[in-house]
Design a protein around this motif. Sequence first.
Motif, PDB file in Angstrom:
ATOM      1  N   LEU A   1      -6.618   4.747  -0.794  1.00 58.03           N
ATOM      2  CA  LEU A   1      -6.682   3.456  -0.266  1.00 58.03           C
ATOM      3  C   LEU A   1      -7.296   3.076   0.864  1.00 58.03           C
ATOM      4  CD1 LEU A   1      -4.255   3.508  -2.585  1.00 58.03           C
ATOM      5  CD2 LEU A   1      -3.130   1.955  -1.200  1.00 58.03           C
TER       6      LEU A   1
ATOM      7  N   GLU B   1       3.790   1.583  -1.302  1.00 58.65           N
ATOM      8  CA  GLU B   1       4.351   1.737  -2.538  1.00 58.65           C
ATOM      9  C   GLU B   1       3.231   2.238  -3.436  1.00 58.65           C
ATOM     10  OE1 GLU B   1       6.653  -0.962  -6.074  1.00 58.65           O
ATOM     11  OE2 GLU B   1       6.326  -1.635  -4.331  1.00 58.65           O
ATOM     12  N   GLN B   2       2.138   1.879  -3.460  1.00 53.11           N
ATOM     13  CA  GLN B   2       1.088   2.483  -4.309  1.00 53.11           C
ATOM     14  C   GLN B   2       0.891   3.992  -3.932  1.00 53.11           C
ATOM     15  OE1 GLN B   2      -2.451   0.111  -3.777  1.00 53.11           O
ATOM     16  NE2 GLN B   2      -2.471  -0.166  -6.125  1.00 53.11           N
TER      17      GLN B   2
ATOM     18  N   THR C   1       3.780   5.825  -5.279  1.00 54.10           N
ATOM     19  CA  THR C   1       3.424   5.983  -6.861  1.00 54.10           C
ATOM     20  C   THR C   1       2.712   6.938  -7.440  1.00 54.10           C
ATOM     21  OG1 THR C   1       4.328   3.636  -7.041  1.00 54.10           O
ATOM     22  CG2 THR C   1       3.107   4.617  -8.903  1.00 54.10           C
ATOM     23  N   ILE C   2       1.502   7.011  -6.494  1.00 52.60           N
ATOM     24  CA  ILE C   2       0.222   7.735  -7.008  1.00 52.60           C
ATOM     25  C   ILE C   2       0.812   9.302  -6.594  1.00 52.60           C
ATOM     26  CG2 ILE C   2      -2.054   8.762  -6.364  1.00 52.60           C
ATOM     27  CD1 ILE C   2      -2.701   5.609  -5.903  1.00 52.60           C
TER      28      ILE C   2
ATOM     29  N   ALA D   1      -3.709   9.820  -2.519  1.00 48.55           N
ATOM     30  CA  ALA D   1      -3.565   8.422  -2.427  1.00 48.55           C
ATOM     31  C   ALA D   1      -3.755   7.742  -1.081  1.00 48.55           C
ATOM     32  CB  ALA D   1      -2.029   8.163  -2.793  1.00 48.55           C
TER      33      ALA D   1
ATOM     34  N   GLU E   1       0.958  -1.174   0.022  1.00 46.82           N
ATOM     35  CA  GLU E   1       0.018   0.053   0.044  1.00 46.82           C
ATOM     36  C   GLU E   1       0.794   1.086  -0.051  1.00 46.82           C
ATOM     37  OE1 GLU E   1      -3.984  -1.619   2.436  1.00 46.82           O
ATOM     38  OE2 GLU E   1      -2.165  -1.397   3.465  1.00 46.82           O
TER      39      GLU E   1
END
Length: 192
Positions: free
Chosen positions: A130, A30-31, A34-35, A126, A28
């Motif tokens: 999530l 990492e997401q 990234t976002i 982000a 999560e």
Amino acid sequence: MPALRDYLLTRRSVGIGFLQEPGPNAAELEQILTIGTRVPDHGKITPWRLVIIGGDDRARAGAALAEIAARKTPGLDETSLEIERQRFLPAPLTIGVISAPKPHPKVPEFEQLLSAGNVAFNLEHAAFALGFAASWITSWYAFDPAAAKMLGVRDGEKFVGFIHIGTPSAVIEDRPRPALADIVSTWSLPAA
């Protein structure tokens, strides 16, 4: 996209005191990163960096802030020192966003700073995407040279803020928003 529209119309920060475990796991996070880093970046120069403060490092960072505060303000009382020790608690994770400008003939430093600010806000988006909540905070330690250096700033850099992320423990009521009529105008060429 009605869901995205509804999110943008109702998004609000959740203060660090209302953020609790669990925080994002590695995938999560990492997401979120990234976002968070998908922002306008004229010249593709990446004029920002991120510093993760999580786990036991949250308490260590707070203890170091308390030491710096005590040196800066001799005689600071224990209550004030404890506030510094708790700066990165209870939120499970904090991401420090650093403006790291680079010399560029077509991209002024101010524009690079705005790009870093976009990273900070995108990290909030982000986190919410999530299922977490977040709060963007900038405090004295973002501007104090010793504290900022201890937290990861290098020469020529500065923090634009700290994004605290966790699971919300309460529903936060919205605050009043400005009336559009008070802040929006329509441009027209002034009469000669």
